[in-house]
Design a protein around this motif. Structure first.
Motif, PDB file in Angstrom:
ATOM      1  N   UNK A 211       0.828  -1.198   0.000  1.00 18.57           N
ATOM      2  CA  UNK A 211       0.000   0.000   0.000  1.00 18.57           C
ATOM      3  C   UNK A 211       0.865   1.252   0.000  1.00 18.57           C
ATOM      4  N   UNK A 214      -2.667   7.470   1.203  1.00 18.68           N
ATOM      5  CA  UNK A 214      -3.405   7.571   2.452  1.00 18.68           C
ATOM      6  C   UNK A 214      -4.107   6.259   2.779  1.00 18.68           C
ATOM      7  N   UNK A 215      -3.853   5.722   3.939  1.00 17.19           N
ATOM      8  CA  UNK A 215      -4.438   4.447   4.336  1.00 17.19           C
ATOM      9  C   UNK A 215      -5.009   4.592   5.742  1.00 17.19           C
ATOM     10  N   UNK A 216      -6.227   4.123   5.896  1.00 20.32           N
ATOM     11  CA  UNK A 216      -6.793   4.060   7.254  1.00 20.32           C
ATOM     12  C   UNK A 216      -6.634   2.631   7.761  1.00 20.32           C
ATOM     13  N   UNK A 228      -4.852   6.848  10.751  1.00 18.56           N
ATOM     14  CA  UNK A 228      -4.747   7.342   9.372  1.00 18.56           C
ATOM     15  C   UNK A 228      -3.283   7.614   9.092  1.00 18.56           C
ATOM     16  N   UNK A 229      -2.778   6.885   8.135  1.00 17.20           N
ATOM     17  CA  UNK A 229      -1.338   6.994   7.861  1.00 17.20           C
ATOM     18  C   UNK A 229      -1.112   7.383   6.409  1.00 17.20           C
ATOM     19  N   UNK A 230      -0.021   8.042   6.231  1.00 15.67           N
ATOM     20  CA  UNK A 230       0.409   8.383   4.873  1.00 15.67           C
ATOM     21  C   UNK A 230       1.593   7.475   4.559  1.00 15.67           C
ATOM     22  N   UNK A 231       1.362   6.524   3.666  1.00 23.91           N
ATOM     23  CA  UNK A 231       2.402   5.532   3.401  1.00 23.91           C
ATOM     24  C   UNK A 231       3.175   5.887   2.145  1.00 23.91           C
ATOM     25  N   UNK A 232       4.454   5.660   2.234  1.00 25.25           N
ATOM     26  CA  UNK A 232       5.280   5.721   1.039  1.00 25.25           C
ATOM     27  C   UNK A 232       6.259   4.553   1.108  1.00 25.25           C
ATOM     28  N   UNK A 234       9.328   4.338   1.867  1.00 22.72           N
ATOM     29  CA  UNK A 234      10.181   4.276   3.051  1.00 22.72           C
ATOM     30  C   UNK A 234       9.390   3.752   4.251  1.00 22.72           C
ATOM     31  N   UNK A 235       8.126   4.138   4.362  1.00 16.78           N
ATOM     32  CA  UNK A 235       7.314   3.665   5.484  1.00 16.78           C
ATOM     33  C   UNK A 235       7.110   2.151   5.388  1.00 16.78           C
ATOM     34  N   UNK A 236       6.878   1.667   4.177  1.00 13.68           N
ATOM     35  CA  UNK A 236       6.706   0.224   3.984  1.00 13.68           C
ATOM     36  C   UNK A 236       8.006  -0.501   4.299  1.00 13.68           C
ATOM     37  N   UNK A 239       8.346  -0.860   7.903  1.00 11.11           N
ATOM     38  CA  UNK A 239       7.444  -1.900   8.424  1.00 11.11           C
ATOM     39  C   UNK A 239       8.097  -3.274   8.273  1.00 11.11           C
TER      40      UNK A 239
END
Lengths: 293, 586
Positions: A211, A214-216, A228-232, A234-236, A239
């Motif tokens: 993903x 914007x993901x809830x 509510x997160x803003x994924x990019x 780097x965030x993935x 994780x």
């Protein structure tokens, strides 16, 4: 995948069928019992002679071969092979995290029925422990069919659900995705078990989330909790790093508790289910839990 | 009035792009709901507000606000915002630039009065001279010092005025209504202009005057005489007894008494000794209100001698041709040096023009009808009444030749741009040489040849006339300049000077800093010398007094400021995003 879950009977039968031709590898800690039908290589109380050895202090005098003593004046202990009748305790994590992904439910049901089939193949007694209830013997499958995977309890509370006596072989089926000290959680479950088998089932989106934007995120075990997160990318990536560390903690706990750890992946689609069933036995064999009968 | 205005209001339609920004944010900020088990494993920056619907209400985030502001600024830039400020009322001064304004030193009075007006005015000044053409001496952007310098340099010598046109143009040039003052001696009747304070300063110019209204210097190549011709006019109520005096630097050369009736014109023709240089023709006696038109200076005219040669096989025909050339003022010459050559040979050429007779064929006699191209200079006044023409019916000109005369489809006279005039003519069998058509044709040939001669064709011009100059080949690369005390301009090519010198005087013709010739410009303006036609009363007339708040405006465009601010906002947005991203990555 949802349709497959409703056909839980099918997967229970498939798991039981899968157990044919395999046997659970015995451990020395499995309680010996006259009712057992499987002979161990260790000495026990069956009628099958196993070996002689010199008497040692503390040995049961009833085991002394008096005829040998009469002939040679030496105290020799006659040893017999042991018979076992294993008790298999399957702790199934039926929390919302397992129910959020139908594939995880199917894999969990398949594993549980497979283990039950193994236990029955050894004249053992399978016990399903889930949602704080115990389903022993013939109720095992009933417990699986009626399970809706909506419990709020997870592995952290399993220790309080009560244990079978007589050193059971204990299996825990879960995704193990909870923020807790794995070793501390699993230690009570290992304490009175002959063996501890950990089966971790992860969904593909948990292993490799793709993903972005914007993901809830809704916490499946706490329905009112979301972020509510803003994924990019780097965030993935972060994780994945955290997931690897978490899984390393589980590896470490399994190693310290001398437990077998089997990781199963949630099938991506319905067509992949038979393949998962095939891989299930293979994974158990590689983990040293089962062997060809 | 000052304020913000948009020079291109349609550009504000760019504000509709805000919709696009909104749509982008709607989709960008919508949240898809994902059930997760390991929420504790995610550490992406959390957003503050709720989401998860298909469309999310755009939040007033910093990014959205900055983007919206940037788009608004860019849309405003498309609308070309400008700060419009009133630059003050424009004082428009229209000066009658004609020669008659010099009568009784009126122009000096005008200069003083305008100077006072300029000093008492705070805003811009538009100074306009209305002569033969309308000239702007100083515009609203000029500094007061520049305006006063232009006023000091104002020199009314034009042979006519254009005050009415200047008023019309000034209203437009002054960018709106303002305060307008007109200084003239013409009997103008003005109508009020809307929103314009119009004041007419009228100078009485009605006086008796005498003037030289035409003068030239003639040189006859045939006789070798140098003569001065002057036309004397008496614009007085009574007869005038005048004395015309011709002077040189050495003294008086000739004097002649002339009686000129009231309103009459007398012509004086005086011979000059050979080799006489510049002469001044003056008048003595009579009433003279305007001194500038009472004398002229005449330079010796260039002697543009055209030589000619006739090379025809028929002696009788050749004799007729020579007579015609001589009548056209041409000097006989040898064949090699001839400017104009009349021949029946195909391989010889004159320097400027060649008249070639085609005498082949049987000599068919034609009596018309004639088709003549009268627009060509060779056919000026060329009529063939009573002429019968003998020609070769089979002869055809080349493709480049222009047919000037034909009978039916038979070409009779053609002209080539190389200067070759071909006559399909058997002169011995035609009567053309015994009619007036023949000398007319030869005269046209000579005139055409003379106009193609290199150099200055005349030395003396009336003010406002167009000097004619043919450059020689070597001078083709660099421009020639004409320069005088108050006038200097480049002569980029051969032909008529595009801008004429107006102020009388001596002008030099320069090429690469070397003076080639002199040009004398004289005041010869019959219309301006007759002061009886001017206004008979002097005074100031307030034509209209309805002064609006008009006048010139100054606009300062703010479009680039908007673009710059938009770029800064976008850069700030990007920088803040980047900082957040870096902070998120730890």
């Amino acid at each position: 995948m949802t349709a497959s879950l409703h056909a839980a009977d099918t997967w229970i039968k498939q798991g039981a069928k899968l157990a044919t031709g395999w046997r659970l590898l015995p451990t020395t800690d499995i309680r010996r019992g006259p009712a057992g039908s499987h002979l161990l290589n260790t000495t026990g109380s069956s009628l099958d002679f196993h070996d002689f050895r010199a008497y040692q202090m503390g040995d049961d005098l009833r085991q002394v071969d008096w005829s040998v003593y009469a002939r040679s004046d030496a105290l020799v202990i006659r040893q017999y092979r042991e018979e076992i009748s294993p008790v298999l305790e399957v702790y199934l994590d039926a929390s919302g995290s397992m129910g959020a992904y139908p594939g995880k439910q199917v894999a969990a049901v398949l594993c549980a029925s497979f283990l039950a089939g193994l236990a029955r193949g050894m004249e053992g007694r399978p016990i399903l422990v889930t949602g704080g209830r115990r389903y022993a013997g013939a109720e095992f499958e009933h417990g699986l069919v009626t399970q809706r995977f909506r419990d709020t309890a997870d592995v952290t509370t399993m220790a309080s659900w009560g244990h079978a006596t007589g050193k059971p072989v204990r299996c825990i089926i879960s995704d193990f995705l909870f923020p807790a000290d794995m070793h501390a959680v699993l230690t009570p479950l290992r304490r009175d078990a002959a063996a501890l088998i950990l089966i971790q089932i992860l969904a593909s989106s948990e292993r490799e989330p793709t993903w972005t934007g914007g993901v809830r995120f809704r916490d499946v075990e706490h329905t009112n909790t979301h972020r509510d997160l803003r994924l990019d990318a780097s965030a993935v990536a972060r994780y994945r790093t955290r997931l690897e560390k978490h899984m390393a903690l589980l590896d470490d706990a399994a190693s310290r508790l001398n437990a077998s750890l089997i990781r199963l992946d949630e099938p991506d689609d319905e067509e992949a289910l038979p393949d998962v069933a095939g891989r299930c036995a293979d994974m158990f064999r590689k983990a040293g839990v089962i062997d060809v009968a | 009035m000052s304020g913000l205005s948009f020079l291109t209001p349609w550009g504000l339609l760019g504000l509709t792009s805000l919709v696009a920004v909104g749509v982008i944010y709607l989709f960008y900020q919508r949240f898809r709901e994902r059930p997760v088990t390991g929420l504790f494993l995610w550490d992406a920056p959390a957003l503050a507000t709720r989401g998860g619907r298909r469309f999310a209400t755009p939040r007033a985030t910093r990014s959205l606000l900055l983007d919206v502001l940037a788009v608004i600024l860019l849309a405003l830039a498309l609308g070309t915002p400008a700060w419009v400020a009133q630059a003050g009322r424009t004082l428009v001064v229209v000066l009658d630039d004609s020669l008659s304004m010099r009568a009784a030193e009126n122009h000096e009075s005008v200069r003083k009065e305008v100077d006072a007006l300029i000093r008492g005015h705070g805003g811009g000044v538009l100074l306009i001279a209305a002569g033969e053409t309308v000239r702007v001496l100083a515009d609203q952007e000029s500094t007061p010092a520049t305006v006063r310098d232009a006023l000091a340099a104002w020199n009314p010598y034009a042979v006519s005025d254009s005050v009415s046109q200047a008023i019309t143009l000034a209203v437009g040039w002054s960018a709106g209504p303002g305060e307008m003052h007109i200084f003239t001696d013409q009997p103008l009747v003005l109508s009020p202009k809307d929103g314009c304070s119009l004041t007419l300063h009228r100078y009485a110019g009605r006086r008796d005057n005498r003037a030289i209204v035409d003068a030239e210097r003639r040189f006859s190549a045939e006789t070798g005489k140098d003569q001065v011709l002057a036309c004397i006019a008496n614009y007085a109520a009574s007869k005038a007894s005048l004395s015309v005096v011709i002077r040189t630097d050495a003294g008086v050369l000739a004097r002649q008494q002339v009686d000129v009736a009231s309103g009459g014109i007398e012509t004086v023709l005086l011979d000059l000794p050979p080799g006489t240089g510049a002469v001044t023709v003056e008048m003595e006696g009579g009433i003279d209100a305007l001194q500038e038109d009472s004398f002229v200076t005449l330079l010796p005219e260039p002697r543009l001698v055209v030589t000619g040669h006739v090379a025809l096989s028929d002696d009788g025909v050749a004799d007729m041709a020579r007579r015609a050339l001589r009548a056209a003022g041409i000097l006989p010459s040898s064949q090699k040096a001839a400017d104009v050559l009349v021949t029946d040979a195909a391989d010889t050429r004159g320097r400027l023009a060649t008249v070639r007779l085609v005498t082949t064929g049987s000599g068919t006699i034609l009596a018309g009808p004639w088709v003549t191209d009268f627009s060509h200079e060779l056919c000026r006044d060329f009529h063939l009444d009573g002429v019968y023409w003998a020609c070769d019916e089979s002869w055809r000109p080349s493709e480049k030749d222009i047919t000037l005369l034909r009978c039916g489809d038979i070409p009779l006279v053609t002209y080539a741009p190389t200067g070759v005039i071909t006559l399909n003519l058997h002169p011995a069998r035609s009567n053309i040489m015994r009619t007036s058509a023949w000398p007319v044709l030869m005269a046209n040939v000579v005139r055409m040849a003379r106009e193609h001669m290199e150099g200055l064709h005349r030395a003396n011009y009336r003010s406002g006339a167009l000097p004619r100059f043919v450059r020689w080949e070597e001078a083709a690369k660099n421009p020639t300049r004409i320069q005088g005390e108050h006038f200097s301009t480049s002569w980029p090519m051969s032909g008529v000077l595009p801008v004429l010198p107006q102020v009388p005087g001596l002008y030099g013709l320069f090429h690469e800093k070397e003076r080639l010739e002199y040009i004398q410009v004289n005041v010869l303006a019959p219309g301006e010398s007759d002061l009886r036609l001017l206004a008979d009363t002097a005074g100031v007339e307030r034509v209209s007094d309805k002064l609006n708040q008009g006048g010139s405006v100054r606009t300062v465009s703010l479009a680039w400021v908007c673009v710059l601010l938009a770029m800064l906002l976008l850069a700030l947005n990007w920088w803040l995003d980047d900082r957040e991203r870096r902070a998120m990555l730890g």
